[in-house]
Design a protein around this motif. Sequence first.
Motif, mmCIF file in Angstrom:
data_model
loop_
_atom_site.group_PDB
_atom_site.id
_atom_site.type_symbol
_atom_site.label_atom_id
_atom_site.label_comp_id
_atom_site.label_asym_id
_atom_site.label_seq_id
_atom_site.Cartn_x
_atom_site.Cartn_y
_atom_site.Cartn_z
ATOM 1 N N ALA A 26 -16.355 -21.500 56.362
ATOM 2 C CA ALA A 26 -14.891 -21.519 56.342
ATOM 3 C C ALA A 26 -14.265 -22.187 57.565
ATOM 4 N N GLU A 27 -14.988 -22.325 58.655
ATOM 5 C CA GLU A 27 -14.381 -22.870 59.868
ATOM 6 C C GLU A 27 -14.006 -24.336 59.706
ATOM 7 N N PRO A 28 -12.885 -24.754 60.353
ATOM 8 C CA PRO A 28 -12.565 -26.191 60.328
ATOM 9 C C PRO A 28 -13.673 -26.948 61.058
ATOM 10 N N LEU A 29 -14.008 -28.118 60.535
ATOM 11 C CA LEU A 29 -15.237 -28.733 60.999
ATOM 12 C C LEU A 29 -15.054 -29.890 61.959
ATOM 13 N N LEU A 30 -13.869 -30.494 61.965
ATOM 14 C CA LEU A 30 -13.711 -31.686 62.773
ATOM 15 C C LEU A 30 -12.394 -31.630 63.525
ATOM 16 N N PRO A 31 -12.233 -32.486 64.522
ATOM 17 C CA PRO A 31 -10.935 -32.561 65.192
ATOM 18 C C PRO A 31 -9.847 -32.722 64.143
ATOM 19 N N ILE A 32 -8.707 -32.076 64.393
ATOM 20 C CA ILE A 32 -7.663 -32.002 63.369
ATOM 21 C C ILE A 32 -7.156 -33.381 62.949
ATOM 22 N N GLN A 33 -7.204 -34.382 63.888
ATOM 23 C CA GLN A 33 -6.605 -35.672 63.530
ATOM 24 C C GLN A 33 -7.342 -36.388 62.401
ATOM 25 N N SER A 34 -8.588 -35.940 62.086
ATOM 26 C CA SER A 34 -9.278 -36.570 60.972
ATOM 27 C C SER A 34 -9.869 -35.497 60.083
ATOM 28 N N SER A 35 -9.784 -35.723 58.775
ATOM 29 C CA SER A 35 -10.284 -34.685 57.882
ATOM 30 C C SER A 35 -11.724 -34.941 57.492
ATOM 31 N N THR A 36 -12.230 -36.135 57.755
ATOM 32 C CA THR A 36 -13.597 -36.387 57.298
ATOM 33 C C THR A 36 -14.394 -37.268 58.262
ATOM 34 N N LEU A 37 -15.703 -37.055 58.243
ATOM 35 C CA LEU A 37 -16.605 -37.845 59.091
ATOM 36 C C LEU A 37 -16.570 -39.320 58.706
ATOM 37 N N ARG A 38 -16.313 -39.567 57.425
ATOM 38 C CA ARG A 38 -16.260 -40.956 56.936
ATOM 39 C C ARG A 38 -15.335 -41.812 57.801
ATOM 40 N N ASP A 39 -14.188 -41.205 58.253
ATOM 41 C CA ASP A 39 -13.220 -41.958 59.048
ATOM 42 C C ASP A 39 -13.822 -42.477 60.349
ATOM 43 N N TYR A 40 -14.927 -41.879 60.777
ATOM 44 C CA TYR A 40 -15.520 -42.266 62.055
ATOM 45 C C TYR A 40 -16.637 -43.300 61.911
ATOM 46 N N VAL A 41 -17.063 -43.547 60.676
ATOM 47 C CA VAL A 41 -18.258 -44.378 60.488
ATOM 48 C C VAL A 41 -18.095 -45.761 61.121
ATOM 49 N N ASP A 42 -16.900 -46.360 60.976
ATOM 50 C CA ASP A 42 -16.688 -47.709 61.526
ATOM 51 C C ASP A 42 -16.756 -47.728 63.046
ATOM 52 N N HIS A 43 -16.433 -46.586 63.671
ATOM 53 C CA HIS A 43 -16.362 -46.544 65.137
ATOM 54 C C HIS A 43 -17.634 -45.974 65.752
ATOM 55 N N SER A 44 -18.531 -45.436 64.915
ATOM 56 C CA SER A 44 -19.703 -44.757 65.468
ATOM 57 C C SER A 44 -20.986 -45.381 64.929
ATOM 58 N N GLU A 45 -21.729 -45.990 65.828
ATOM 59 C CA GLU A 45 -23.004 -46.605 65.446
ATOM 60 C C GLU A 45 -23.945 -45.531 64.885
ATOM 61 N N THR A 46 -23.905 -44.356 65.526
ATOM 62 C CA THR A 46 -24.788 -43.259 65.100
ATOM 63 C C THR A 46 -24.518 -42.887 63.642
ATOM 64 N N LEU A 47 -23.233 -42.661 63.323
ATOM 65 C CA LEU A 47 -22.903 -42.274 61.938
ATOM 66 C C LEU A 47 -23.264 -43.394 60.970
ATOM 67 N N ALA A 48 -22.982 -44.614 61.346
ATOM 68 C CA ALA A 48 -23.276 -45.743 60.452
ATOM 69 C C ALA A 48 -24.774 -45.803 60.142
ATOM 70 N N LYS A 49 -25.596 -45.601 61.172
ATOM 71 C CA LYS A 49 -27.045 -45.670 60.959
ATOM 72 C C LYS A 49 -27.544 -44.470 60.148
ATOM 73 N N LEU A 50 -26.937 -43.322 60.358
ATOM 74 C CA LEU A 50 -27.345 -42.140 59.584
ATOM 75 C C LEU A 50 -26.991 -42.325 58.108
ATOM 76 N N VAL A 51 -25.826 -42.905 57.861
ATOM 77 C CA VAL A 51 -25.436 -43.187 56.462
ATOM 78 C C VAL A 51 -26.443 -44.160 55.848
ATOM 79 N N HIS A 52 -26.823 -45.160 56.626
ATOM 80 C CA HIS A 52 -27.797 -46.147 56.165
ATOM 81 C C HIS A 52 -29.134 -45.474 55.809
#
Length: 308
Positions: A26-52
């Motif tokens: 039930a806890e909020p999972l991310l900083p309030i300014q973004s609702s999803t990790l997807r929004d960070y993929v373009d700015h985060s090499e780590t997330l992009a590679k994990l998605v890959h």
Amino acid sequence: FSDWDDIPPSSALEVISEEEAVQIIAEPLLPIQSSTLRDYVDHSETLAKLVHLGVDLSQVEKRQKAGQLLLTLDFEKDVKKILLFLKDVGVEDNQLGPFLTKNPYILGEDLEALETRVAYLKSKKFGKSEIAQMVSRAPYLLLFSVERLDNRLGFFKNELGLSVKKTKDLVIRLPRLLTGKIEPVKENLQVCQIELGFQRNEIQQIVCKTPKILTASKKRLKQTFDYLHNIMGIPHHMLTRFPQVFNSKLLRIRERHMFLAFLGRAQYDPAQPSYISLDQLVSLPDEVFCTEIAKASMQDFENFLKTL
């Protein structure tokens, strides 16, 4: 208890209550300014590679603090070494994505601690392929301390009076016994002994043949036992020989038993010529059950079911 092992430990020895489990989701999972990790993929090499790699971020962000964790990690510095470690343990390339989707927390673990846990399993004579199989099937396994793993193996060995080899076989077949809560297991053992009336040596045999009994719903166990023992007249020693019957749906057991009774073929005594084993009763597909066991047609069976 299908989800009882899907809660990571906040500390290796802590037991998580149901209330805490609910809060984790039930806890909020991310900083309030973004609702999803997807929004960070373009700015985060780590997330992009994990998605890959095949990590499903929409699942990861449902896990407490997992989103924040991934955003703090550097792929080259933090993530790569854990991926190499997992491959070394035996997690297949095509399983890395699904594995990290279920257990993103391992990316924040200390590599030395992870290696110590694998070394502990090896010291207990678990083979490389067995460890790979256990880690793949119980993704949280390596988050637990050596003390916890040792206590858990000791619990099953002592509680069930098993040899070292049988204890190993048990957790290889159902590795979440090492990661899930212990209370449901203790309760199921008590149900088998006190409410269902099995002897200790019978429980040993049942558990070694069908480990899932330790994590089954107590209500289902009792209802299935009640039907098999009190209505079909199956004695304890026969249930001990064919405990996989407890994994079957009660409806299937009941329909087939009633059909056999209707045909005058419900004979479960091995001393009788027309004996039908519990295994034949539950594991065969409908067509084979009808022709070979009931000596009737599928149509007869379907017509009979309509009368119930």
